[in-house]
Enzyme design. Structure first.
Site, PDB file in Angstrom:
ATOM      1  N   ASN A 183      -6.722   0.545   5.085  1.00  0.00           N
ATOM      2  CA  ASN A 183      -6.425   1.621   6.029  1.00  0.00           C
ATOM      3  C   ASN A 183      -5.399   1.198   7.071  1.00  0.00           C
ATOM      4  O   ASN A 183      -5.432   0.079   7.577  1.00  0.00           O
ATOM      5  CB  ASN A 183      -7.710   2.070   6.729  1.00  0.00           C
ATOM      6  CG  ASN A 183      -8.541   2.951   5.815  1.00  0.00           C
ATOM      7  OD1 ASN A 183      -7.994   3.743   5.059  1.00  0.00           O
ATOM      8  ND2 ASN A 183      -9.855   2.794   5.875  1.00  0.00           N
ATOM      9  N   HIS A 184      -4.509   2.112   7.391  1.00  0.00           N
ATOM     10  CA  HIS A 184      -3.526   1.886   8.453  1.00  0.00           C
ATOM     11  C   HIS A 184      -4.055   2.495   9.751  1.00  0.00           C
ATOM     12  O   HIS A 184      -4.943   3.357   9.731  1.00  0.00           O
ATOM     13  CB  HIS A 184      -2.196   2.558   8.089  1.00  0.00           C
ATOM     14  CG  HIS A 184      -1.502   1.904   6.921  1.00  0.00           C
ATOM     15  ND1 HIS A 184      -0.182   2.122   6.617  1.00  0.00           N
ATOM     16  CD2 HIS A 184      -1.958   1.028   5.987  1.00  0.00           C
ATOM     17  CE1 HIS A 184       0.154   1.408   5.556  1.00  0.00           C
ATOM     18  NE2 HIS A 184      -0.909   0.755   5.142  1.00  0.00           N
TER      19      HIS A 184
END
Ligand SMILES: CC(C)(COP(=O)(O)OP(=O)(O)OC[C@H]1O[C@@H](n2cnc3c(N)ncnc32)[C@H](O)[C@@H]1OP(=O)(O)O)[C@@H](O)C(=O)NCCC(=O)NCCS
Length: 213
Positions: free
Chosen positions: A81-82
């Site tokens: 995840n960013h």
């Protein structure tokens, strides 16, 4: 005992002369991947199915016993995840030359450990997203994308994976969850196979009740 062999959770290749199906546990190198006895994958390697999982990752992948993992299945871990709470999701901090310190944990989406129960069948090319919990005896349809928890003995499929149906009555599911056949010894499980593979569910329910009393 079949073919003069006893089931051994520490062998890697449980099918003589075929190396594209392995018991996963004896192959694990990463201390944050925990897999129970006799869980297998239809591939010659398991850890490349666990993606975005780094030495600094904070999550764990925990899989129970006797799971059946098809080829192409992917466990996507939290570091996939960013950052999402800023205007750009671009991970400057990971790339050379960009002047950005790594974001603090509070700025990164984190959904916790991924936990798969026992006797779970995960169909081909299914994707299990970070932090998902899948209960004992669940079935995940081919090519499903699983983003939310799956209750025990439930079949889910699709993208996003949705419940198709419960596999058994609530009574039988409760008995199975109490009985936990996967915790028994190899000899006991060998004796139980006629019960575990019987399609007369009324008979199975009666037998489990008897054994639990
Ligand atoms: C999920 C599965 C187990 C079937 O379960 P089932 O209860 O018999 O489901 P059905 O075939 O009756 O299908 C019920 C509905 O779900 C849909 N469906 C079934 N599998 C699906 C899947 N993988 N993805 C999306 N939808 C699916 C069907 O199209 C059907 O839709 P409808 O009600 O709109 O017509 C099976 O389809 C599957 O995906 N098996 C995995 C096989 C595999 O990957 N094996 C790898 C080697 S071990």
């Amino acid at each position: 005992m079949k073919d003069g062999k006893r089931p051994d959770p520490n062998v890697i290749h449980p099918i003589a002369g075929y190396d594209r199906e392995i018991y996963v546990k004896p192959t694990i190198q990463n201390p944050n991947v925990m897999v129970g006895d006799f869980t297998y994958i239809a591939d010659s390697d398991f850890e490349h199915h666990v993606t975005h999982f780094y030495p600094w990752s904070r999550d764990r992948l925990i899989i129970g016993k006797f799971c059946q993992i098809a080829s192409g299945v992917e466990f996507v871990m939290n570091d996939a995840n960013h950052q999402m709470n800023a205007v750009s999701t671009f991970p400057f901090y990971t790339l050379e030359g960009w002047e950005m310190k790594p974001p603090g944990p509070q700025d990164m989406p984190f959904k916790g450990d991924t936990v798969i129960g026992n006797d779970v069948w995960i169909g081909q090319n299914a994707v299990i997203l970070p932090g998902v919990h899948i209960g004992d005896g669940a079935i995940i349809g081919a090519s499903s994308v699983v983003g939310s928890d799956v209750a025990p003995y439930t079949i889910v499929a699709g993208n996003p994976a949705k419940v198709l149906r419960k596999r058994f009555s609530d009574e039988l599911i409760a008995l199975l969850l109490r009985f936990q056949w996967w915790e028994k010894s190899v000899d006991e499980i060998n004796r139980l196979i006629p019960v575990l593979t019987c399609s007369d569910l009324k008979k199975v329910e009666d037998e489990l009740r008897k054994q639990l009393n």
